[in-house]
Design an enzyme around this catalytic site. Structure first.
Site, PDB file in Angstrom:
ATOM      1  N   ARG A  61      -3.919  -2.376  -1.504  1.00  0.00           N
ATOM      2  CA  ARG A  61      -4.764  -1.163  -2.117  1.00  0.00           C
ATOM      3  C   ARG A  61      -4.176   0.052  -1.346  1.00  0.00           C
ATOM      4  O   ARG A  61      -3.971   1.132  -1.994  1.00  0.00           O
ATOM      5  CB  ARG A  61      -6.173  -1.190  -1.749  1.00  0.00           C
ATOM      6  CG  ARG A  61      -7.000  -1.834  -2.570  1.00  0.00           C
ATOM      7  CD  ARG A  61      -7.984  -2.863  -1.790  1.00  0.00           C
ATOM      8  NE  ARG A  61      -7.458  -3.873  -0.974  1.00  0.00           N
ATOM      9  CZ  ARG A  61      -7.039  -5.124  -1.817  1.00  0.00           C
ATOM     10  NH1 ARG A  61      -7.372  -5.268  -2.995  1.00  0.00           N
ATOM     11  NH2 ARG A  61      -6.464  -5.905  -1.013  1.00  0.00           N
ATOM     12  N   THR A  62      -3.964   0.057  -0.080  1.00  0.00           N
ATOM     13  CA  THR A  62      -3.699   1.581   0.518  1.00  0.00           C
ATOM     14  C   THR A  62      -2.295   1.782   0.256  1.00  0.00           C
ATOM     15  O   THR A  62      -1.925   2.959  -0.137  1.00  0.00           O
ATOM     16  CB  THR A  62      -3.771   1.155   2.209  1.00  0.00           C
ATOM     17  OG1 THR A  62      -4.832   0.543   2.353  1.00  0.00           O
ATOM     18  CG2 THR A  62      -3.810   2.474   2.796  1.00  0.00           C
ATOM     19  N   LYS A  90      16.266  -4.528  13.935  1.00  0.00           N
ATOM     20  CA  LYS A  90      17.063  -4.509  14.933  1.00  0.00           C
ATOM     21  C   LYS A  90      16.821  -3.859  16.240  1.00  0.00           C
ATOM     22  O   LYS A  90      17.671  -3.693  17.226  1.00  0.00           O
ATOM     23  CB  LYS A  90      18.371  -3.485  14.400  1.00  0.00           C
ATOM     24  CG  LYS A  90      18.860  -4.325  13.037  1.00  0.00           C
ATOM     25  CD  LYS A  90      19.946  -2.784  12.594  1.00  0.00           C
ATOM     26  CE  LYS A  90      20.092  -2.905  11.005  1.00  0.00           C
ATOM     27  NZ  LYS A  90      20.693  -1.731  10.700  1.00  0.00           N
ATOM     28  N   ARG A 111       1.430   2.088   8.316  1.00  0.00           N
ATOM     29  CA  ARG A 111       0.639   0.919   8.848  1.00  0.00           C
ATOM     30  C   ARG A 111       1.340   0.079   9.888  1.00  0.00           C
ATOM     31  O   ARG A 111       2.448  -0.114   9.598  1.00  0.00           O
ATOM     32  CB  ARG A 111       0.019   0.313   7.704  1.00  0.00           C
ATOM     33  CG  ARG A 111      -0.539  -1.266   7.900  1.00  0.00           C
ATOM     34  CD  ARG A 111      -1.106  -2.087   6.878  1.00  0.00           C
ATOM     35  NE  ARG A 111      -2.479  -1.252   6.181  1.00  0.00           N
ATOM     36  CZ  ARG A 111      -3.216  -1.877   5.413  1.00  0.00           C
ATOM     37  NH1 ARG A 111      -2.829  -2.924   5.108  1.00  0.00           N
ATOM     38  NH2 ARG A 111      -4.454  -1.070   4.672  1.00  0.00           N
ATOM     39  N   HIS A 139      -8.841   2.787  10.241  1.00  0.00           N
ATOM     40  CA  HIS A 139      -8.342   2.828   8.868  1.00  0.00           C
ATOM     41  C   HIS A 139      -9.170   3.975   8.378  1.00  0.00           C
ATOM     42  O   HIS A 139      -9.721   4.127   7.452  1.00  0.00           O
ATOM     43  CB  HIS A 139      -8.492   1.853   8.223  1.00  0.00           C
ATOM     44  CG  HIS A 139      -7.898   1.561   7.090  1.00  0.00           C
ATOM     45  ND1 HIS A 139      -7.233   2.527   6.270  1.00  0.00           N
ATOM     46  CD2 HIS A 139      -7.732   0.403   6.281  1.00  0.00           C
ATOM     47  CE1 HIS A 139      -6.584   2.173   5.377  1.00  0.00           C
ATOM     48  NE2 HIS A 139      -7.026   0.867   5.200  1.00  0.00           N
TER      49      HIS A 139
HETATM   50  N1   CP Z   1      -8.534  -2.156   2.155  1.00  0.00           N
HETATM   51  C1   CP Z   1      -7.179  -2.038   2.461  1.00  0.00           C
HETATM   52  O1   CP Z   1      -6.774  -1.596   3.528  1.00  0.00           O
HETATM   53  O2   CP Z   1      -6.535  -2.935   1.777  1.00  0.00           O
HETATM   54  P1   CP Z   1      -5.184  -3.452   1.649  1.00  0.00           P
HETATM   55  O3   CP Z   1      -4.842  -4.294   3.166  1.00  0.00           O
HETATM   56  O4   CP Z   1      -4.711  -4.135   0.873  1.00  0.00           O
HETATM   57  O5   CP Z   1      -4.107  -1.972   1.822  1.00  0.00           O
END
Ligand code: CP
Length: 490
Positions: A61-62, A90, A111, A139
């Protein structure tokens, strides 16, 4: 000055409202598919701009919704498909990598499994950084999707009763969400899987900095699965105050200090709490964060949200949200139920992230020009060996630790004469874990004591904080009486 979004507190409530207005505008300008809510077509407002998605953990999603958002704004994306294909494999540090990437892209979306990683990235680059999830920390853009969904479905967040279920300890979406809910005046009811309650540094902070009253089954009868209820203080009418009081000064560590007011009637909260638990408006489920658990999770009785659960509790009109992916904790029988809002929530990620990208790239004047950090705490930076107590913090990473100096905020309120003295509490500036060190000293006189509540009687530049007395002694500091320590500047 470029703004970054590392935590949900990097955006004010007004800025979030303006972002949502812009997201609404994008939906209206582009149109959306009536069932999937997929936006239709694209704009060209970000023509010539590039965003990079650096993902060191899996995502559907993100990552895709950020990339779709950038495409629909008319911009381009540089992406890592697999972290093993970039030079982190590396041994390249995150700091070096983002410094390089800012030469290629106008914005970094990161991320990372380490808590505080996005804060580190933002310190090393001039372009905006968006935290797309850092370990169990936060998040924030998922929270924007959650709030936007609630705004579209429920119109207002104020006064909503929100039930949070599942892994509240390790779920980063929950940590950003609870702060935002508190800020917008929602009531929070937590129903965690056993052993996966909100971490103390989060639940304490809701009370000390977000003006929530927290009640547990010690205070009031609660259903078996409910652990805590957080009610915004603004909900409460303060009873028992003398008539001639014009102003009530609420300290940063309220509401416990209300107990200092004679005859204050705490029972005022009980009606609100009972209602909050019974009349749930939103149920927010989360999966077990297996990737954060060491060994066997042992959570056989993980809460499941399905039709049977909603019917049994009488949650007839409640909305069910979930950041997804789901595993076993969210019933497929809710997919076509009008209460299930989780696929809309994922679809809304595109207009919301379009709005955020447009704001951070200064395409739309949504954000204030101030810096993203508005801190009111005194800082403490050290080279004396005080480490963050959170092993998952980026500052504890062997590679990043070579260039990162641990940095903390001192989060105690300024001492007030009517408050009991409190031991020193420091908060890591990267992962935001709170920690109570057990000794403080003076650099100038090389003296220390374990009475850490005296921290504010030592000048900032002279203060040294130790994990424990053994560390102080190892560094050649001498134990002295508290009175000597506070007066004896060398
Ligand atoms: N909700 C969410 O962060 O989903 P993903 O891990 O698929 O990005």
């Amino acid at each position: 000055m470029n703004r970054s979004v590392i935590t949900i507190d990097d955006l004010t409530n007004d800025e979030i409202d303006r972002l949502f207005n812009l997201a609404d505008r994008y939906v209206s300008d582009l149109g959306e598919h009536p069932h999937s809510h997929r936006l239709l077509g694209k704009l060209d407002v970000a023509k010539g701009k590039i965003a990079s998605t650096l993902f060191f953990e899996p995502s559907t999603r993100t990552k895709f919704s950020f990339e779709a958002a950038m495409f629909r704004l008319g911009g381009d994306i540089l992406q890592t498909v697999d972290p093993r294909t970039n030079s982190s494999s590396k041994g390249e540090s995150l700091a070096d990598m983002v410094r390089v990437v800012q030469s290629y892209a106008d914005l970094v979306i990161l991320r990372h499994p380490r808590e505080g990683a996005a804060r580190v990235a933002a310190e090393y680059v001039d372009v905006p950084v968006i935290n797309a999830g850092d370990g169990s920390h936060e998040h924030p853009t998922q929270t924007l999707c959650d709030l936007y969904t609630l705004r579209r479905e429920r119109k207002s967040l104020t006064g909503l009763n929100v039930l949070l279920c599942g892994d509240l300890k390790n779920g980063r979406t929950v940590h950003s969400l609870v702060y935002a809910l508190a800020r917008f005046g929602a009531r929070i009811v937590t129903a965690p899987a056993k052993g996966l309650e909100l971490p103390p540094h989060v639940s304490d902070r809701l009370q000390s900095e977000y003006h929530c009253v927290a009640l547990t089954s010690k205070d009031i009868a609660l259903p078996d699965d409910v652990d805590m209820v957080f009610v915004p203080l603004r909900d409460e009418k303060i009873r028992g105050l003398p008539d001639n009081v014009d102003v009530l000064y609420v300290t940063p560590n309220q509401p416990h200090k209300l107990a200092l007011i004679p005859d204050f009637n705490l029972s005022v909260h009980f009606d609100t709490v009972t209602t909050a638990v019974k009349e749930i408006d939103v149920i927010y489920g989360t999966r077990l964060q297996t990737e954060r658990l060491a060994g066997n999770s042992g959570t056989g009785d993980y809460p499941v949200i399905d039709k049977a659960f909603l019917d049994k509790r009488g949650y007839t009109n409640a909305q069910v949200l979930h950041p997804l992916p789901r595993v076993k904790e969210l019933g497929y029988d809710l997919d076509k139920d009008p209460r299930g809002a989780y696929f809309k929530q994922t679809a809304y990620g595109v207009p919301v992230r379009m709005a955020l990208l447009a704001a951070l790239l200064q395409i739309e004047p949504v954000l204030e020009t101030r810096g993203s950090e508005t801190h009111y705490f005194r800082n403490y930076s050290c080279d004396d060996g005080l480490m963050c107590s959170n092993e998952r913090c980026i500052s504890r990473d062997e590679n990043e630790g070579k260039h990162l100096k641990p940095k903390f905020w001192i989060v105690n309120p300024a001492q007030q004469s009517f408050l009991p003295e409190m031991p020193l509490t420091v908060r890591c500036m990267y992962c935001e874990y709170d920690y109570k060190p057990s000794a403080i000293g003076r650099k100038s006189s090389r003296q220390y004591n374990v009475e850490t509540s005296l921290w504010d009687q030592i000048e900032s530049e002279d203060l040294v904080v130790f994990c424990d007395f053994a560390q102080a002694q190892h560094q050649g500091y001498n134990l002295v009486d508290p009175s000597v320590l506070t007066s004896a500047r060398g």
